[in-house]
Design an enzyme around this catalytic site. Structure first.
Site, short mmCIF file in Angstrom:
data_model
loop_
_atom_site.label_atom_id
_atom_site.label_comp_id
_atom_site.label_asym_id
_atom_site.label_seq_id
_atom_site.Cartn_x
_atom_site.Cartn_y
_atom_site.Cartn_z
N ASP A 1 0.74 -1.14 -0.03
CA ASP A 1 0.25 -0.08 -0.03
C ASP A 1 1.02 1.16 -0.17
OD1 ASP A 1 -2.26 -1.32 0.07
OD2 ASP A 1 -2.51 -1.42 2.45
N TYR B 1 7.18 -9.09 7.53
CA TYR B 1 6.68 -7.69 7.80
C TYR B 1 7.17 -7.33 9.25
CZ TYR B 1 3.41 -8.71 4.07
OH TYR B 1 2.76 -9.30 2.88
N TYR C 1 -3.44 -10.52 4.02
CA TYR C 1 -3.69 -8.94 4.07
C TYR C 1 -3.25 -8.80 5.75
CZ TYR C 1 -6.37 -8.81 -0.09
OH TYR C 1 -6.99 -8.75 -1.45
#
Length: 535
Positions: free
Chosen positions: A352, A422, A495
């Site tokens: 994003d 992440y 996600y």
């Protein structure tokens, strides 16, 4: 002396052919190269010889003095029209649309010079070339008509059974035999398998229109889809840019189906529909010369340090989102070096706009369309230097290299299999305790179900996806009991934001449901995208 030897070769070849058939072919305006190829004459030197003409063959039949050895004094256009089979293709004659005139390149070297000038004008740097030729299907019909004409007259003779029905040379191959050597000499490179293509597109709208009216209507094809060209000599051109074609041909029915229809017609059916021998031709094909290079790929990994830079250019209602895009930053430095027409940016997934790409970086490819220049190692270093030392420092690249087209396939295949790591800054609604740390870190290869997130439902299908959380660890933040860094490794396509807050129950389990409290994500960074090829 060399010209006399070439003349002797042509003479010996011509006199080896049956004289009556040779005379008949000349009388119905078949050109010298078509006569040789119909009889399967294999010697490439004959086809590339500018002396080969109908006037020369006619003089040999009549045992007259051959015409002037200087081919420039033998105008093909002075012969009776153009070849009734190839429509001037093998006579190196064509209609020049741009200049609205007929060109007669009697010398093979003059024809090759047109290609050399085009390559120089476009400033291509090449180390080889591949020759493509596209012909109208009327040529196939003409050849079949001539064959049936000769079969009717000479079908019972031995030479017809032995030679004429044997494997012959196509117009495309004969043209390649005629011009390839001269092109190689002028360009200083060899023909073969190459990403650089020289494409000759021949069209004859009037003859093609007449052919369409003769082909059985129930066998005709549907209209050709935009961007396709079934008569292209090279079969694997899926990545080629939009073709330069005659507008009459691009709006006509598919050449490929017309060819199949012609092949399927029985001899008696063909004779009922077509005139044979074919009528004399007074207008040659129009010809479009075009050079292009198949796409080249420059690949590597990018790192994105800004939370206001999108991966690709993002515009909503004419308003730009973010300060810049990774795509523009990288491609604007690659395209000028390669001197391409345009580019396509491909990446192994996307983050994003508010997510940073750190660690090893995300694999990417820049596909350059029709590059005039193949970047050297020094060029690659220059590109890296410009990107990495830009004043904004939004994006840097690493492992940049010129890669093969297989990199695109490997990246697409690896996209579904890769793991991603992440670091997420998470807030929970109560103080973090040791039990929470144990709960999170003990989970390995945990399956989760994710419905399409609410935030992307307007552009994604409403599906439920199974994903894997491979491992997680928690890093406490000094001075805070409700904020922590969550490090995790997941299956591609997970996600992460929704895995943290649960997306109103659409992702289960989530960090919130595992800890039994509300959880929100404040910031997210991608720290690793595992894909060995781009290391």
């Amino acid at each position: 002396m060399a010209e006399e030897e070439e003349l002797m070769t042509i003479r010996a070849t011509a006199l080896s052919l049956p004289h009556n058939a040779l005379n008949d072919l000349l009388s119905v305006a078949v050109c010298g190269r078509c006569i040789f190829r119909l009889f399967g004459i294999p010697a490439s030197s004959s086809y590339s010889n500018s002396l080969l003409s109908t006037s020369l063959l006619r003089s040999l039949l009549l045992d007259e003095e051959p015409p002037a050895l200087d081919p420039s004094q033998q105008s093909q256009g002075q012969e009776a029209g153009f070849c009734s089979i190839c429509l001037g293709v093998l006579q190196l004659a064509y209609y020049n649309r741009e200049q609205d005139k007929c060109e007669n390149k009697t010398l093979v070297s003059d024809f090759a010079l047109e290609i050399l000038q085009l390559v120089k004008r476009e400033e291509y740097k090449i180390d080889g070339f591949s020759l493509e030729i596209s012909l109208p299907p009327i040529i196939l019909a003409n050849e079949k008509a001539i064959r049936l004409y000769l079969k009717k007259k000479y079908g019972s003779e031995g030479w017809f059974q032995e030679k004429f029905l044997a494997e012959h040379i196509s117009v495309k191959d004969a043209l390649k035999l005629s011009i390839t050597s001269s092109i190689e000499t002028l360009l200083g490179v060899k023909s073969g398998v190459s990403s650089f293509r020289i494409r000759l597109t021949y069209c004859h709208p009037k003859a093609s229109s007449k052919l369409q009216s003769l082909v059985p209507k129930d066998n005709r094809c549907k209209r050709r889809k935009a961007g396709t060209n079934d008569s292209l000599d090279n079969g694997d051109d899926s990545h080629v840019q939009s073709r330069t074609e005659c507008t009459e041909e691009s709006s006509s029915e598919s050449d490929a189906v017309i060819r199949r229809t012609l092949d399927s017609l029985q001899d008696h059916e063909f004779c009922e529909r077509f005139i044979f021998p074919p009528e004399k031709v007074y207008e040659p094909c129009s010809l479009t010369f075009r050079c292009y290079r198949m796409p080249i790929y420059i690949g590597g990994r990018y790192l994105k340090y800004s939370r206001n830079v999108s991966q690709t250019c993002w515009i909503i209602d004419d308003e730009r989102m973010g300060e810049a895009s990774v795509e523009e930053i990288i491609s604007s430095n690659v395209l000028p070096i390669c001197k391409g027409d345009n580019f396509k940016f491909h990446a192994a997934g996307r983050e994003d706009i508010d997510v940073r790409m750190l660690g090893s970086g995300r694999p990417f490819l820049v596909e350059i369309q029709n590059a005039r220049h193949i970047p050297t190692s020094a060029d690659i270093e220059e590109i890296v230097d410009k990107i990495n030392n830009s004043k904004d420092k939004f994006v840097t690249v690493r492992n940049l290299n010129l890669v093969g087209s297989q990199a695109w396939t490997l990246m697409r295949e690896g996209e579904a299999e890769k793991q991603k790591q992440y670091a997420a800054l998470v807030w929970i609604s109560r103080p973090l305790n040791d039990k929470d740390l144990q709960t999170i870190s003990s989970l390995k290869d945990m399956d989760i179900l994710q419905k399409t997130p609410i935030r992307v439902l307007h552009r994604r299908s409403p599906l439920e996806r199974k994903r894997i959380i491979h491992w997680m660890t928690v890093e406490k933040i000094a001075g805070s009991c409700q904020y922590f860094l969550l490090h995790l490794c997941t299956q591609a396509g997970t996600y992460i934001k929704e895995f943290v807050h649960g997306d109103l129950g659409r992702t289960h389990p989530s960090i919130g449901s595992l800890l039994g409290c509300r959880a929100e994500i404040s910031q997210l960074d991608v720290t690793d995208v595992k894909m060995d090829y781009f290391n």
